[in-house]
Motif scaffolding. Structure first.
Motif, PDB file in Angstrom:
ATOM      1  N   PRO A 389       0.726  -1.351   0.127  1.00  0.00           N
ATOM      2  CA  PRO A 389       0.168   0.086  -0.079  1.00  0.00           C
ATOM      3  C   PRO A 389       0.857   1.064  -0.018  1.00  0.00           C
ATOM      4  CG  PRO A 389       0.145  -0.843   2.221  1.00  0.00           C
ATOM      5  CD  PRO A 389       0.884  -1.771   1.311  1.00  0.00           C
ATOM      6  N   ARG A 390       0.365   2.360  -0.444  1.00  0.00           N
ATOM      7  CA  ARG A 390       0.899   3.514  -0.662  1.00  0.00           C
ATOM      8  C   ARG A 390       2.209   3.420  -1.178  1.00  0.00           C
ATOM      9  NH1 ARG A 390       3.258   7.035   4.573  1.00  0.00           N
ATOM     10  NH2 ARG A 390       3.727   8.964   3.565  1.00  0.00           N
ATOM     11  N   ALA A 391       2.458   2.820  -2.413  1.00  0.00           N
ATOM     12  CA  ALA A 391       3.544   2.235  -3.093  1.00  0.00           C
ATOM     13  C   ALA A 391       4.695   3.163  -3.359  1.00  0.00           C
ATOM     14  CB  ALA A 391       3.228   1.227  -4.260  1.00  0.00           C
ATOM     15  N   ALA A 392       4.342   4.340  -3.617  1.00  0.00           N
ATOM     16  CA  ALA A 392       5.221   5.410  -4.173  1.00  0.00           C
ATOM     17  C   ALA A 392       6.240   5.547  -2.660  1.00  0.00           C
ATOM     18  CB  ALA A 392       4.633   6.624  -4.566  1.00  0.00           C
ATOM     19  N   HIS A 393       5.499   5.740  -1.691  1.00  0.00           N
ATOM     20  CA  HIS A 393       6.202   5.755  -0.543  1.00  0.00           C
ATOM     21  C   HIS A 393       7.170   4.815  -0.112  1.00  0.00           C
ATOM     22  CE1 HIS A 393       7.220   7.200   3.520  1.00  0.00           C
ATOM     23  NE2 HIS A 393       6.846   5.716   4.220  1.00  0.00           N
ATOM     24  N   VAL A 394       6.729   3.483  -0.324  1.00  0.00           N
ATOM     25  CA  VAL A 394       7.426   2.518   0.040  1.00  0.00           C
ATOM     26  C   VAL A 394       8.702   2.362  -1.058  1.00  0.00           C
ATOM     27  CG1 VAL A 394       7.162  -0.187  -0.244  1.00  0.00           C
ATOM     28  CG2 VAL A 394       5.332   1.129   0.755  1.00  0.00           C
ATOM     29  N   GLU A 395       8.408   2.724  -2.275  1.00  0.00           N
ATOM     30  CA  GLU A 395       9.407   2.646  -3.289  1.00  0.00           C
ATOM     31  C   GLU A 395      10.574   3.830  -2.712  1.00  0.00           C
ATOM     32  OE1 GLU A 395       8.195   2.954  -7.381  1.00  0.00           O
ATOM     33  OE2 GLU A 395      10.411   3.464  -7.806  1.00  0.00           O
ATOM     34  N   LYS A 396      10.278   4.854  -2.170  1.00  0.00           N
ATOM     35  CA  LYS A 396      11.290   5.764  -1.817  1.00  0.00           C
ATOM     36  C   LYS A 396      11.930   5.210  -0.436  1.00  0.00           C
ATOM     37  CE  LYS A 396       9.237   9.718  -1.706  1.00  0.00           C
ATOM     38  NZ  LYS A 396       8.397  10.850  -0.926  1.00  0.00           N
ATOM     39  N   ARG A 397      11.163   4.559   0.170  1.00  0.00           N
ATOM     40  CA  ARG A 397      12.015   3.886   1.514  1.00  0.00           C
ATOM     41  C   ARG A 397      12.728   2.810   1.059  1.00  0.00           C
ATOM     42  NH1 ARG A 397      11.290   7.584   4.490  1.00  0.00           N
ATOM     43  NH2 ARG A 397      13.493   6.271   5.140  1.00  0.00           N
ATOM     44  N   LEU A 398      12.635   1.929  -0.093  1.00  0.00           N
ATOM     45  CA  LEU A 398      13.424   1.057  -0.328  1.00  0.00           C
ATOM     46  C   LEU A 398      14.575   1.895  -1.163  1.00  0.00           C
ATOM     47  CD1 LEU A 398      10.677  -1.323  -2.031  1.00  0.00           C
ATOM     48  CD2 LEU A 398      12.316  -2.260  -0.514  1.00  0.00           C
ATOM     49  N   ARG A 399      14.630   2.759  -1.699  1.00  0.00           N
ATOM     50  CA  ARG A 399      15.821   3.355  -2.339  1.00  0.00           C
ATOM     51  C   ARG A 399      16.424   4.172  -1.298  1.00  0.00           C
ATOM     52  NH1 ARG A 399      15.053   4.348  -8.095  1.00  0.00           N
ATOM     53  NH2 ARG A 399      12.865   3.936  -8.575  1.00  0.00           N
ATOM     54  N   THR A 683      -3.596   3.345  -2.601  1.00  0.00           N
ATOM     55  CA  THR A 683      -4.082   2.856  -1.621  1.00  0.00           C
ATOM     56  C   THR A 683      -3.822   3.461  -0.062  1.00  0.00           C
ATOM     57  OG1 THR A 683      -2.472   1.202  -1.724  1.00  0.00           O
ATOM     58  CG2 THR A 683      -4.732   0.834  -2.558  1.00  0.00           C
ATOM     59  N   ASN A 684      -4.387   3.217   0.893  1.00  0.00           N
ATOM     60  CA  ASN A 684      -4.276   3.587   2.160  1.00  0.00           C
ATOM     61  C   ASN A 684      -3.582   2.668   3.053  1.00  0.00           C
ATOM     62  OD1 ASN A 684      -4.460   5.009   4.610  1.00  0.00           O
ATOM     63  ND2 ASN A 684      -6.697   5.418   4.618  1.00  0.00           N
ATOM     64  N   PRO A 685      -2.374   3.081   3.834  1.00  0.00           N
ATOM     65  CA  PRO A 685      -1.866   1.992   4.822  1.00  0.00           C
ATOM     66  C   PRO A 685      -2.275   2.213   6.175  1.00  0.00           C
ATOM     67  CG  PRO A 685      -0.375   3.952   4.333  1.00  0.00           C
ATOM     68  CD  PRO A 685      -1.541   4.051   3.637  1.00  0.00           C
ATOM     69  N   ALA A 686      -3.431   2.516   6.385  1.00  0.00           N
ATOM     70  CA  ALA A 686      -4.326   2.430   7.673  1.00  0.00           C
ATOM     71  C   ALA A 686      -4.199   0.941   8.054  1.00  0.00           C
ATOM     72  CB  ALA A 686      -5.648   3.076   7.399  1.00  0.00           C
ATOM     73  N   LEU A 687      -3.932   0.621   9.164  1.00  0.00           N
ATOM     74  CA  LEU A 687      -3.655  -0.835   9.647  1.00  0.00           C
ATOM     75  C   LEU A 687      -4.665  -1.105  10.404  1.00  0.00           C
ATOM     76  CD1 LEU A 687       0.334  -1.023  10.116  1.00  0.00           C
ATOM     77  CD2 LEU A 687      -1.144  -1.310   8.024  1.00  0.00           C
ATOM     78  N   ASP A 688      -5.051  -2.307  10.369  1.00  0.00           N
ATOM     79  CA  ASP A 688      -6.017  -3.313  11.449  1.00  0.00           C
ATOM     80  C   ASP A 688      -5.155  -3.009  12.729  1.00  0.00           C
ATOM     81  OD1 ASP A 688      -8.561  -5.312  11.749  1.00  0.00           O
ATOM     82  OD2 ASP A 688      -6.744  -5.928  12.870  1.00  0.00           O
ATOM     83  N   PRO A 689      -5.938  -2.835  13.852  1.00  0.00           N
ATOM     84  CA  PRO A 689      -5.195  -2.690  15.146  1.00  0.00           C
ATOM     85  C   PRO A 689      -4.714  -4.263  15.592  1.00  0.00           C
ATOM     86  CG  PRO A 689      -7.437  -2.215  15.354  1.00  0.00           C
ATOM     87  CD  PRO A 689      -7.120  -2.292  14.018  1.00  0.00           C
ATOM     88  N   THR A 690      -5.209  -5.061  15.275  1.00  0.00           N
ATOM     89  CA  THR A 690      -4.808  -6.510  15.560  1.00  0.00           C
ATOM     90  C   THR A 690      -3.851  -7.150  14.544  1.00  0.00           C
ATOM     91  OG1 THR A 690      -6.969  -6.753  16.734  1.00  0.00           O
ATOM     92  CG2 THR A 690      -5.630  -8.726  16.722  1.00  0.00           C
ATOM     93  N   SER A 691      -4.606  -7.233  13.371  1.00  0.00           N
ATOM     94  CA  SER A 691      -3.802  -7.961  12.499  1.00  0.00           C
ATOM     95  C   SER A 691      -2.679  -7.224  11.585  1.00  0.00           C
ATOM     96  CB  SER A 691      -4.736  -8.589  11.575  1.00  0.00           C
ATOM     97  OG  SER A 691      -5.190  -7.577  10.728  1.00  0.00           O
ATOM     98  N   ARG A 692      -2.663  -5.943  11.882  1.00  0.00           N
ATOM     99  CA  ARG A 692      -1.777  -4.981  11.103  1.00  0.00           C
ATOM    100  C   ARG A 692      -2.181  -5.122   9.470  1.00  0.00           C
ATOM    101  NH1 ARG A 692      -1.386  -1.838  15.100  1.00  0.00           N
ATOM    102  NH2 ARG A 692       0.514  -0.670  14.391  1.00  0.00           N
ATOM    103  N   MET A 693      -3.197  -5.398   9.033  1.00  0.00           N
ATOM    104  CA  MET A 693      -3.548  -5.598   7.631  1.00  0.00           C
ATOM    105  C   MET A 693      -3.998  -3.953   7.073  1.00  0.00           C
ATOM    106  SD  MET A 693      -4.466  -7.122   5.063  1.00  0.00           S
ATOM    107  CE  MET A 693      -4.979  -8.805   5.147  1.00  0.00           C
TER     108      MET A 693
END
Ligand SMILES: Nc1nc2c(c(=O)[nH]1)N[C@H]1C(S)=C(S)[C@@H](COP(=O)(O)OP(=O)(O)OC[C@H]3O[C@@H](n4cnc5c(=O)[nH]c(N)nc54)[C@H](O)[C@@H]3O)O[C@H]1N2
Ligand SMILES: Nc1nc2c(c(=O)[nH]1)N[C@H]1C(S)=C(S)[C@@H](COP(=O)(O)OP(=O)(O)OC[C@H]3O[C@@H](n4cnc5c(=O)[nH]c(N)nc54)[C@H](O)[C@@H]3O)O[C@H]1N2
Ligand SMILES: [Mo]
Length: 712
Positions: A389-399, A683-693
């Motif tokens: 989720p929030r793939a552009a941000h994840v891509e930046k973090r990977l870089r 997409t929104n990386p809002a996470l489920d508090p239990t499963s972290r989905m």
């Protein structure tokens, strides 16, 4: 399936009619899977980054680089600076070895995997309610014999085509199918009743149905009394969800709700099956819990032909979640923070229990931490540049990582960012076990030799462990790894200790739990479980008949769970008291629509493999935005027009696909493609508090026409 080497090289994949999981049927991805084995589309040599470019290198050099960087980073920042990311497509042996490698060789807590994005909410809810998570607590072959199935947020006609026949047979046998999906999918087309709720409102829907069950006096009081706890609170919570209120939230008319309740309650047996629709929400765990409540209140769990199940996704979606590549987990589905589990597994690994790190971060949180306190990443079996989720941000973090190493079959979008890429073997080229969504462990033997230059993931872990000073305990032989996995899992919830390669070769798979029996206690599984064929199965049995095998002390495995008791300490299933809540991001004036995402039949996941197959690309060439004709008219868009979908995370552009099978307040995009049309940019990386989905299944967007500048 059968995998046959061809004289001209490569393999042919054909159907195996006697195979119980799919009864021989293969979908298009299965049939064409051999194409991804071809050296033309895959990696055949390690690559290392030199002067900004990836260039070929030999194996010792590539492995030396990885080990050197991991050691230096650990020296400087400590073990938790080393991240590891796995995949639910890995065999049980690889998933096990990867989890052990992280804890024993690297000493890091920072490991998680893509299954967190897949079925973690169902797993969390199942564990809460039943004390145990196994996708289906019964074999798929029970489905045609039940009375009614509610299929919540599964488009299995496209995502598990071979399984569609179980539902067709259900209806031929007089049973009914209810499909809950905001879109009238190919699966919904097969249903007797289609409910099309607004995305993210399944929790209210399930509570509304339970309200009606109570109001209409359809609860099973005796079952509730004898086999469950927590009903009073759950009942009170459900009663706050009046049908009219639920209609307002979900958009599903009250008469449809009543019809669903009637169809579900009238037959003697019924099932609820969920997939990613209700699970990939920031309230996925509560949502699945509410559907389980519905089963419990009507006595439809832990009884023959009744129950709740989750339709797991990936190649090894079930086994991949059991043996320790998850942040909080040890093999055998044990908890990393359980002292007894730590002692047992540390004993098998020959290390001090205190040396094992504690639980780490969940998948998205780990990706979000890259380049901050997590400095390096070893990635095996996932392509988060497309699928997170929030793939552009994840891509930046990977870089921003100091160092990224990727083991893959192909040069995926994530591998393209790596400092070292290792070319590894895939399914037909290696032996290993997987576990089906029914908990059936299956052995797949190597059918063809891999191309020269390609090595297995087990080899990678063995070599890296050696270079990092751990000479023993990382075998490259899958059968040896499995033998160790058996011991590590012994006594755990997912107990594989009674399963051997020999048995798997002789039987059509074995269902866990399957403990190893002490010699001389034929059939013992903790008591007096009768030896009965699965069709008449009761109790902890439902046990396959083992009398036809040569080994009298074999535990028969457990095709059907919970028939006598649930896996909770008191043997009772637990209701959860849950109330509806909004999605993390509701539409507003600026972002007035809901985006939901999912799959199409001809592409698989991030597309890393299927986008390299001509036949599949011809069938599904690129991304699209599915929208209702009324919405299209309001935008002035015609079919095929490029549309920009904009969320608070970014903007994606793809052609319009206009159809009245979708709600007018919702747009849908498949997530299989990188680049401009990447759904996960939005997409929104809002996470489920239990499963972290993460909330893949709903976020607020606006849709705009893209002006095409005419060429002069
Ligand atoms: N062809 C193909 N097959 C696959 C895969 C693939 O990528 N391609 N991936 C595999 C994997 S890993 C998985 S996990 C499975 C996934 O299998 P599915 O869960 O069947 O797949 P999805 O398309 O993600 O979602 C299913 C449906 O959920 C609906 N949906 C969206 N939002 C909501 C909601 O809020 N509520 C409800 N009730 N429904 C909603 C979508 O419209 C969609 O039709 O498929 C597996 N099989
Ligand atoms: N918007 C949106 N995003 C989603 C979803 C959604 O519904 N909507 N669904 C989520 C779900 S359910 C899932 S499961 C994820 C899946 O998304 P990913 O985790 O990206 O899964 P794949 O695309 O299957 O990537 C697997 C990678 O591993 C490689 N590979 C295959 N076999 C092996 C192996 O044996 N060893 C190694 N080392 N590599 C291998 C493949 O070539 C590929 O590059 O996507 C999630 N993302
Ligand atoms: Mo998945």
């Amino acid at each position: 399936m059968n995998i046959t080497p061809l004289p001209q090289g490569g393999v042919e994949v054909t159907e195996r009619a006697d195979f119980p999981v799919n009864r021989g049927a293969l979908c298009g991805k299965g049939r064409t899977a051999a194409e991804v084995l071809s050296p033309a589309v895959r990696l055949t040599t390690p690559l290392v980054r030199e002067g900004g470019r990836l260039v070929p290198a030999d194996w010792p050099e590539a492995l030396d680089r990885i080990a050197g960087r991991l050691a230096a980073t650990r020296e400087r920042y400590g073990p938790d600076a080393l991240g590891v990311f796995g995949g639910g497509g890995l065999t049980n042996e690889k998933a096990y070895a990867l989890g052990k490698f992280a804890r024993v060789v690297l000493g890091t807590s920072q490991i998680d995997y893509n299954g967190r994005f897949c079925m973690s909410s169902a797993a969390a809810a199942g564990t809460k309610a039943f004390g145990l998570d196994r996708g289906l607590p019964f074999p798929l072959e029970d489905i045609p014999r039940t009375g009614c199935v509610i299929l919540v947020g599964s488009n299995l006609a496209e995502t598990m085509p071979p399984s569609l026949r179980f539902f067709t047979e259900l209806r031929e046998n007089g049973g009914t199918l209810i499909v809950v999906d905001p879109r009238r999918t190919r699966t919904a087309d097969q249903a007797d009743l289609h409910l099309a709720p607004r995305p993210g409102t399944d929790l209210a829907l399930a509570l509304g149905l339970l309200h009606l069950v109570v109001a209409e006096g359809r609860t099973d009081e005796e079952y509730i009394r004898e086999r469950t706890t927590g009903w009073e609170e759950a009942r009170a919570a459900a009663m706050a969800h009046w049908p009219e209120y639920v209609e307002r939230i979900t958009g599903v008319p009250v008469p449809r709700l009543r019809e669903a309740v009637r169809m579900f309650c009238e037959p003697e047996a019924a099932m609820v099956l969920t997939a990613r629709g209700p699970e990939q929400q920031s309230k996925g765990t509560d949502t699945v819990g509410a559907w389980i409540n519905l089963c419990l209140a009507t006595g439809r769990a832990g009884r023959p032909l009744s129950g709740y199940g989750c339709l797991t996704g990936q190649g090894n979606g079930q086994g991949g979640r059991e043996h320790g590549q998850k942040a909080d987990q040890l093999p055998g589905y044990r908890k990393l923070d359980d002292p007894a589990a730590r002692r047992h597994v540390a004993g098998v690994w020959g290390v001090d229990p205190d040396s094992l790190p504690g639980p780490g971060r969940s998948a998205y949180e780990l990706l979000d931490a890259l380049g901050t306190d997590v400095r390096t990443l070893l990635l095996m079996g996932s392509n988060p540049v497309v699928s997170a989720p929030r793939a552009a941000h994840v891509e930046k973090r990977l870089r921003s990582l100091d160092f990224l190493a990727v083991a893959d079959v192909v040069l995926s979008e994530t591998a393209e960012l790596a400092d070292v890429v290792l070319p590894v073997t895939q399914w037909a080229e290696e032996t290993g076990t997987t576990t089906s969504l029914e908990g059936r462990v299956l052995l797949r033997r190597r059918a063809v030799a891999p191309p020269a230059g390609v090595r297995s993931d087990l080899y990678v872990l063995h070599e890296l462990a050696g270079r990092l000073g751990v000479e023993k305990g990382f075998s490259t032989d899958p059968e040896e790894v499995f033998a160790e996995l058996r011991r590590a899992s012994a006594g755990g919830p997912a107990d594989y200790s009674g399963i051997t390669y020999r048995r798997l070769a002789e039987e059509n798979g074995v269902f866990w739990p399957c403990p190893e029996e002490p010699a001389g206690t034929p059939g013992a599984d903790g008591g007096d479980a009768p030896r009965v064929p699965p069709s008449e199965g009761r109790a902890h049995a439902g046990a396959a008949d083992a009398s036809d095998t040569s080994d009298p002390v074999r535990h028969p495995g457990t095709p059907r769970l919970f028939l006598d008791r649930f896996a909770t300490p008191d043997g009772r299933a637990r209701f959860v008291a849950v109330a509806h809540r909004a999605t993390a991001e509701e539409p507003d004036a600026e972002y007035p629509l809901l985006l939901t995402t999912g799959r199409v039949v001809s592409q698989y996941q991030s597309g890393a493999q299927t986008r390299r197959v001509a036949e599949l690309n011809a069938a599904a060439p690129g991304p699209f935005v599915e929208l209702h004709p009324r919405l299209a008219a309001r935008l002035g868009a015609a079919d095929g027009d490029p549309l920009a979908v904009v969320s608070r995370r970014g903007r994606a552009v793809a052609p319009a696909r206009i159809t009245d099978t979708i709600r007018p307040d919702t747009v849908f995009m498949p997530f299989h493609w990188p680049g401009e049309g990447r759904a996960n940019t939005l997409t929104n990386p809002a996470l489920d508090p239990t499963s972290r989905m993460p909330e893949f299944k709903s976020c607020a967007v606006r849709v705009e026409r893209v002006e095409v500048v005419p060429r002069s």
